[in-house]
Design a protein around this motif. Structure first.
Motif, mmCIF file in Angstrom:
data_model
loop_
_atom_site.group_PDB
_atom_site.id
_atom_site.type_symbol
_atom_site.label_atom_id
_atom_site.label_comp_id
_atom_site.label_asym_id
_atom_site.label_seq_id
_atom_site.Cartn_x
_atom_site.Cartn_y
_atom_site.Cartn_z
ATOM 1 N N LEU A 159 0.690 -3.116 7.596
ATOM 2 C CA LEU A 159 0.769 -3.014 9.033
ATOM 3 C C LEU A 159 1.910 -2.257 9.456
ATOM 4 N N GLY A 160 3.039 -2.194 8.309
ATOM 5 C CA GLY A 160 4.430 -1.709 8.779
ATOM 6 C C GLY A 160 5.103 -1.254 7.352
ATOM 7 N N GLN A 161 6.070 -0.498 7.575
ATOM 8 C CA GLN A 161 6.917 -0.151 6.532
ATOM 9 C C GLN A 161 8.275 -0.514 6.881
ATOM 10 N N VAL A 162 9.332 -0.788 5.967
ATOM 11 C CA VAL A 162 10.454 -1.297 6.026
ATOM 12 C C VAL A 162 11.620 -0.146 5.378
ATOM 13 N N TYR A 163 12.423 0.158 6.270
ATOM 14 C CA TYR A 163 13.789 1.176 5.765
ATOM 15 C C TYR A 163 15.083 0.602 5.880
ATOM 16 N N ARG A 164 15.872 1.100 5.077
ATOM 17 C CA ARG A 164 17.085 0.687 5.140
ATOM 18 C C ARG A 164 18.112 1.439 5.995
ATOM 19 N N ALA A 165 18.910 0.964 6.653
ATOM 20 C CA ALA A 165 19.871 1.906 7.683
ATOM 21 C C ALA A 165 21.312 1.238 7.813
ATOM 22 N N VAL A 166 21.899 1.962 8.608
ATOM 23 C CA VAL A 166 23.415 1.535 8.816
ATOM 24 C C VAL A 166 23.517 1.941 10.485
ATOM 25 N N CYS A 167 23.929 0.813 11.116
ATOM 26 C CA CYS A 167 24.354 1.028 12.590
ATOM 27 C C CYS A 167 25.582 1.770 12.691
ATOM 28 N N HIS A 168 25.952 2.056 14.107
ATOM 29 C CA HIS A 168 27.019 2.691 14.282
ATOM 30 C C HIS A 168 28.336 1.726 14.245
ATOM 31 N N ASP A 169 27.985 0.484 14.321
ATOM 32 C CA ASP A 169 29.213 -0.357 14.120
ATOM 33 C C ASP A 169 29.428 -0.847 12.779
ATOM 34 N N ALA A 186 9.937 -1.060 1.530
ATOM 35 C CA ALA A 186 8.603 -1.642 1.360
ATOM 36 C C ALA A 186 7.552 -1.105 2.157
ATOM 37 N N SER A 187 6.384 -1.080 1.639
ATOM 38 C CA SER A 187 5.502 -0.239 2.459
ATOM 39 C C SER A 187 4.171 -1.385 2.393
ATOM 40 N N ALA A 188 3.712 -2.012 3.712
ATOM 41 C CA ALA A 188 2.627 -2.803 3.726
ATOM 42 C C ALA A 188 1.537 -2.429 4.721
ATOM 43 N N THR A 222 27.091 -1.992 10.397
ATOM 44 C CA THR A 222 26.135 -3.202 10.002
ATOM 45 C C THR A 222 25.151 -2.465 9.380
ATOM 46 N N GLU A 223 24.850 -3.018 7.886
ATOM 47 C CA GLU A 223 23.749 -2.704 7.191
ATOM 48 C C GLU A 223 22.421 -3.459 7.780
ATOM 49 N N VAL A 224 21.326 -2.547 8.047
ATOM 50 C CA VAL A 224 19.996 -3.275 8.709
ATOM 51 C C VAL A 224 18.845 -2.927 7.874
ATOM 52 N N ALA A 225 17.898 -3.502 8.163
ATOM 53 C CA ALA A 225 16.542 -3.387 7.805
ATOM 54 C C ALA A 225 15.764 -3.052 8.990
ATOM 55 N N VAL A 226 15.074 -1.975 8.878
ATOM 56 C CA VAL A 226 14.298 -1.374 10.354
ATOM 57 C C VAL A 226 12.735 -1.410 9.716
ATOM 58 N N LYS A 227 12.183 -2.171 10.564
ATOM 59 C CA LYS A 227 10.657 -2.418 10.271
ATOM 60 C C LYS A 227 9.814 -1.693 11.442
ATOM 61 N N VAL A 228 8.951 -0.570 10.868
ATOM 62 C CA VAL A 228 8.354 0.254 11.979
ATOM 63 C C VAL A 228 6.909 0.029 11.408
ATOM 64 N N GLN A 229 6.093 -0.204 12.577
ATOM 65 C CA GLN A 229 4.540 -0.076 12.588
ATOM 66 C C GLN A 229 3.890 1.211 12.119
ATOM 67 N N VAL A 268 0.846 -1.198 0.021
ATOM 68 C CA VAL A 268 0.089 0.012 0.048
ATOM 69 C C VAL A 268 0.829 1.313 -0.049
ATOM 70 N N ALA A 269 0.454 2.431 -0.185
ATOM 71 C CA ALA A 269 1.060 3.546 -0.355
ATOM 72 C C ALA A 269 1.636 3.957 1.404
ATOM 73 N N PRO A 270 2.796 4.494 1.129
ATOM 74 C CA PRO A 270 3.597 4.582 2.386
ATOM 75 C C PRO A 270 3.342 5.958 3.310
ATOM 76 N N VAL A 271 3.225 5.830 4.546
ATOM 77 C CA VAL A 271 3.118 6.842 5.610
ATOM 78 C C VAL A 271 4.320 7.734 5.307
ATOM 79 N N PRO A 272 4.017 9.033 5.330
ATOM 80 C CA PRO A 272 5.135 9.939 5.233
ATOM 81 C C PRO A 272 6.107 9.694 6.219
ATOM 82 N N TYR A 273 7.563 10.064 5.932
ATOM 83 C CA TYR A 273 8.543 9.599 6.849
ATOM 84 C C TYR A 273 8.399 10.563 8.386
ATOM 85 N N PRO A 274 7.922 11.731 8.491
ATOM 86 C CA PRO A 274 8.120 12.276 9.642
ATOM 87 C C PRO A 274 7.132 11.767 10.747
#
Length: 542
Positions: free
Chosen positions: A135-145, A131-133, A147-154, A98-104
């Motif tokens: 119940l939630g959306q998935v973002y790409r991020a990089v940790c301070h160590d 990706a945007s579903a 590591t490249e990660v995927a962050v899933k947010v409701q 589905v359409a994503p929720v705005p980032y803010p």
């Protein structure tokens, strides 16, 4: 749904959903009145057209509103036992996109859950979702160590949306149960309970993380399978952080060929992973749609999104094994009993009619040669089985319904990868495991032969004791009949001895063949020699 819904927005949503289903209900009433007035000649045609239109309207509304309606559509597409074929076919392709929720708005959820803004928690956080579903959306991020990660947010306010949709669905089920006959054949409360349990489980990302770790343990034996790894220190009930999987979408055949990947190997490996999950672990990924499966270098495969999972209890595994053996032995009665043990059949069902229907299916497909099975149209076989489910009082437990949906999706993925894939060759090792367990087939054969031989060897002795009792007068038999009975029993005992030797001979001959196939020529020769000797002894007339 670009912002957290207000109270007024919730009422509007509830009204849209209720009016959608209320319209369906009125259409069914209108159709029944028309059929009564005009006769039943075109009843089937009209119903199919109505189902198709309703399913398309439901799908359109679900994609517009998002939330629970998409999950409901996916759930209903798995319930072939209660849903018309037109609904199942139309909703089968409903993907949670589905359409994503705005980032803010997403950033506010992240800050509330992790205690700091995204760019403080992570060294890098991309603001455009991968990706945007619903119940939630998935973002790409990089940790301070690093590591490249995927962050899933409701999605903000999703719990309120879900509860609103639950109320609408419950209201509609009440109408259906009260004003239609569906409630007489379908346990609507049980269906509603299944749906609410699975949906609420998906709203707890901690449970999804535990699911992922269970899969990592269960499937560690596959060196060609990649699964994400949890970062628990950056995860909560509403935020889930895991290592990022780089791969090619499983349906992107052009990219796979450009990368030099083997589509046949990808299909085979994916099937092997699912066979392990279903047949050995009893715990499987229930949503293998193309967005959750990736192809990796060296033709490895990866799975993501572990919110929707299925369980198969040990008891159900035993009954499924019994069903498999009954089908293998072409025993319609045993198949029907297995259906009952699996709770596939509603109480009060006519088991005789079900057994007759099973017999017809066995007669139609069981006699196929291996080449015919390889070329069997799985769609045709599936249609025949679905007709059995629809025409008789079947009910499919939730865990099996999700398994059927997962297998159907999996078959679509693998045949898309390799249309010529030979499922028989892939299934044979697991069929052998299912039939014999961890024992070697030769050991099972040996035990069976020894048991049979022991019974056959003991039977003549038992008969001899009876004869002796007759001759000694310990067994009261009429004098005029005693001699004839004793003679008949001696002949029967001799016949059984000869039959026992023939059975031993056949078993030894089969053992010799198995040993020869397994390159045990010496033992195979000994078994063959013993087979000839015992056959010769059995052929001697006493």
């Amino acid at each position: 749904m670009s912002s957290p819904p207000s109270g007024k927005g919730m009422y509007r949503r509830l009204l849209i959903v209720v009016l959608l289903f209320w319209g369906f209900f009125l259409e069914f009433l209108l159709l029944s009145w028309v059929i009564r007035l005009t006769g039943r000649r075109r009843n089937g045609v009209w119903r199919k057209r109505l189902y198709r239109r309703q399913a398309a309207r439901f799908k359109k509304t679900a994609l517009e509103l998002g939330g629970l309606l998409i999950k409901l559509g996916q759930f209903l597409s798995a319930r072939v036992d209660i849903m018309p074929r037109e609904y199942v076919e139309e909703l089968a392709g409903l993907q949670d996109q589905v359409a994503p929720v705005p980032y803010p708005e997403v950033a506010r959820v992240l800050e509330a859950e992790l205690g700091a803004p995204p760019h403080a928690v992570f060294a890098l956080f991309e603001e455009v979702p991968e990706a945007s579903a619903s119940l939630g959306q998935v973002y790409r991020a990089v940790c301070h160590d690093g590591t490249e990660v995927a962050v899933k947010v409701q999605r903000p306010g999703i719990e309120q949306v879900v509860e609103t949709d639950f109320k609408a669905i419950r209201f509609l089920l009440g109408l259906v149960g009260r004003f239609t006959s569906v409630g007489n054949s379908v346990d609507l409360e049980a269906v509603y309970g299944e749906f609410t349990r699975t949906t609420r489980a998906e709203l707890d990302y901690r449970q999804e993380g535990r699911n992922m770790e269970m899969f990592r343990r269960n499937l560690a034996c596959f060196d060609y399978l990649d699964l994400p790894e949890m970062r628990w220190e950056l995860s909560t009930q509403r935020v889930m952080t895991m290592t990022f999987i780089h791969g090619v979408k499983i349906t992107d055949y052009q990219a796979q060929e450009a990368a030099g990947l083997s589509r046949r190997l990808l299909a085979t490996r994916l099937i092997n992973v699912y066979l392990k999950m279903v047949m050995e672990d009893g715990f499987f990924h229930a949503d293998p749609h193309p967005g959750n499966v990736f192809a990796l270098p060296d033709s490895r495969v990866a799975l993501v999104d572990f919110g929707m999972v299925g369980y198969i209890s040990p008891g159900m595994q035993r009954h499924l094994k019994a069903l498999f053996i009954a089908v293998s032995n072409r025993r319609a009665g045993d198949i029907t009993r297995a259906f009952v043990d699996l709770h596939f059949v509603r109480p009060g069902a006519d088991l005789g009619r079900i057994r007759q229907a099973v017999t017809l299916i066995l007669d139609r497909f069981y006699g196929y040669t291996l080449d015919e099975i390889r070329n069997l149209d799985l769609t045709e076989l599936g249609d025949v089985i679905l007709e059995l489910v629809r025409e008789h009082p079947f009910q499919i437990p939730a865990q099996v319904a999700f398994l059927g949906r997962a297998i159907g999706t999996l078959v679509g993925l693998t045949t898309g990868l390799d249309p010529d894939i030979n499922l028989v060759h892939i299934f044979l090792p697991y069929a052998r495991t299912l039939a014999f367990g961890e024992q070697d087939p030769l050991e099972v054969l040996q035990k069976k032969v020894l048991q049979m031989g022991g019974s056959l060897a003991a039977l003549p002795e038992t008969l001899q004791r009876v004869i002796n009792q007759v001759e000694q007068g310990d067994l009261k038999v009429g004098v005029s009949e005693m001699v004839a009975v004793a003679r008949a029993m001696r002949e029967q005992a001799a016949s059984i001895r000869r039959s026992g030797l023939v059975v031993y001979s056949a078993a030894l001959l089969l053992a010799a063949a198995l040993l020869h196939i397994n390159h045990q020529e010496v033992l195979g020769g000994v078994a063959l020699g013993l087979s000839l000797v015992t056959f010769g002894l059995g052929a001697i007339r006493h």
